[in-house]
Design an enzyme around this catalytic site. Structure first.
Site, PDB file in Angstrom:
ATOM      1  N   GLY A 185      -1.902   3.285  -1.405  1.00  0.00           N
ATOM      2  CA  GLY A 185      -3.204   3.920  -1.583  1.00  0.00           C
ATOM      3  C   GLY A 185      -4.210   2.997  -2.239  1.00  0.00           C
ATOM      4  O   GLY A 185      -4.027   2.589  -3.385  1.00  0.00           O
TER       5      GLY A 185
ATOM      6  N   LYS B 269       9.409   8.165   0.341  1.00  0.00           N
ATOM      7  CA  LYS B 269       7.953   7.996   0.234  1.00  0.00           C
ATOM      8  C   LYS B 269       7.356   9.369  -0.053  1.00  0.00           C
ATOM      9  O   LYS B 269       7.615  10.327   0.668  1.00  0.00           O
ATOM     10  CB  LYS B 269       7.356   7.419   1.512  1.00  0.00           C
ATOM     11  CG  LYS B 269       5.875   7.069   1.389  1.00  0.00           C
ATOM     12  CD  LYS B 269       5.371   6.321   2.625  1.00  0.00           C
ATOM     13  CE  LYS B 269       3.955   5.800   2.402  1.00  0.00           C
ATOM     14  NZ  LYS B 269       2.954   6.876   2.320  1.00  0.00           N
TER      15      LYS B 269
ATOM     16  N   ARG C  69      -4.118   1.749   6.088  1.00  0.00           N
ATOM     17  CA  ARG C  69      -5.062   1.553   7.191  1.00  0.00           C
ATOM     18  C   ARG C  69      -5.680   0.160   7.227  1.00  0.00           C
ATOM     19  O   ARG C  69      -6.017  -0.342   8.298  1.00  0.00           O
ATOM     20  CB  ARG C  69      -6.163   2.616   7.099  1.00  0.00           C
ATOM     21  CG  ARG C  69      -5.693   4.013   7.483  1.00  0.00           C
ATOM     22  CD  ARG C  69      -6.660   5.072   7.015  1.00  0.00           C
ATOM     23  NE  ARG C  69      -6.653   5.186   5.565  1.00  0.00           N
ATOM     24  CZ  ARG C  69      -7.665   5.655   4.838  1.00  0.00           C
ATOM     25  NH1 ARG C  69      -8.760   6.051   5.441  1.00  0.00           N
ATOM     26  NH2 ARG C  69      -7.571   5.739   3.530  1.00  0.00           N
TER      27      ARG C  69
ATOM     28  N   CYS D 134       3.660  13.132   4.147  1.00  0.00           N
ATOM     29  CA  CYS D 134       2.714  13.392   5.229  1.00  0.00           C
ATOM     30  C   CYS D 134       2.182  14.821   5.129  1.00  0.00           C
ATOM     31  O   CYS D 134       2.967  15.770   5.049  1.00  0.00           O
ATOM     32  CB  CYS D 134       3.376  13.173   6.580  1.00  0.00           C
ATOM     33  SG  CYS D 134       2.256  13.453   7.974  1.00  0.00           S
TER      34      CYS D 134
END
Length: 327
Positions: free
Chosen positions: A208, A135, A231, A96
């Site tokens: 991604g 991650k 998303r 992040c």
């Protein structure tokens, strides 16, 4: 389910999005996908409202808890506290790029300190009764990702980590916003594929640019163990998740209307406990994305779900917008 199967498809941890209501909703569309919590910081679990942060519905399994932190002792304490909740995996966030994450010295900035990450995961594994995974990004800022990523993986593999979910973009910690970090740095799927070839004994998953089961299947066909939706699973969940269980040879398929109707008992129970309708329906706005009636569906939920007393009837009113448009 072996280690190379459980991650064939997963839904990324997304701040402010993948809460327990969102995960329950996603689970209705896929029985198999691994679902991730929003990132929860280790200090929040140690010092904060544990039940509010950790509670989830049993129907969500398999579900992973993603932790943020950089203090091995604090991360270990958080894992120990969370154990009774029965998560299927604990994941450490090393990807992040947000400012608040950097200020806490965790997230993507940890890519710069693999030795610290190794100490963190070693401490976490000592307290965990489920797999600990990581991650990460392919690198940050001016790092040479061709050198940094394999070194990072090799160091953590030596510390006992066998599963990596790699966001196939660099993170730019200065100069780009978190939103821009999800879009501007170019995707490098080839590098992640080469990591799988180099570390064949590890579970390597790619995050991604994956939008649906077809794009996931193409990447799996190139040798990856898993792919992670981001998303797309939130903005167009029907397209992303309905039929995705076919990646496991599972023919489970539902219609969008069935998903809505299966949500109604869950919504009713939430409201009966004092919850608000919009806390759930905000995650459902994209269900009919691109289909006739989608605008009416969104409008009804957006304008009425936050009103006092709003309940299942509002959801059925929104659904009627879709069924009329499709007639």
């Amino acid at each position: 389910m072996n280690k190379n199967q459980s991650h064939r498809l997963s839904v990324a941890p997304m701040m402010d999005w993948t809460d327990r209501h969102c995960r329950y909703f996603h689970r209705l569309m896929s029985r198999r996908a691994m679902l991730y919590t929003e990132m929860v910081t280790a200090p929040a679990i140690v010092h904060g409202p544990k039940a509010r942060l950790l509670d989830f519905s049993g129907e969500e399994h398999p579900v992973a808890l993603q932790l943020g932190g950089s203090d091995p002792r604090e991360l270990a304490a958080a894992v120990r506290i969370a154990r009774p909740w029965g998560y299927d995996e604990v994941n450490l966030n090393c990807g992040c790029p947000s400012d608040r994450v950097q200020s806490g010295c965790f997230g993507a900035v940890l890519m710069k300190d693999p030795e610290l990450v190794a100490r963190c995961v070693t401490a976490m594994q000592a307290e965990a009764d489920v797999p600990v995974t990581v991650k990460c990004r392919i690198g940050v800022d001016d790092q040479d990702e061709e050198a940094v990523l394999p070194e990072f993986i090799e160091r953590l593999a030596a510390a006992g980590i066998s599963c990596f979910i790699i966001h196939a973009r660099k993170a730019w910690l200065q100069g780009l916003s978190p939103k821009e970090n999800r879009e501007i740095p170019p995707l490098n799927h080839d590098l992640v594929l080469r990591m799988k070839a180099r570390f064949s004994g590890l579970t390597i998953c790619l995050n991604g640019g994956v939008t649906d089961p077809d794009s996931a299947r193409a990447l799996l066909g190139q040798g990856l163990d898993g792919v992670m939706l981001g998303r797309a699973a939130y903005h167009d969940p029907g397209h992303s998740l309905i039929g995705a269980d076919g990646l496991w040879g599972d023919e489970h398929v539902v219609t969008r209307e069935q998903v809505v109707r299966q949500m109604l008992p869950y919504i009713g129970a939430h409201i009966a406990e004092g919850g608000r309708l919009h806390q759930i329906t905000r995650h459902m706005l994209g269900l009919f994305h691109g289909l006739p009636g989608a605008r009416g569906w969104r409008q009804v939920l957006s304008t009425k779900a936050s009103r006092d007393g709003a309940g299942e009837d509002v959801v059925l009113e929104a659904l009627a917008q879709v069924t009329r448009a499709a007639a």
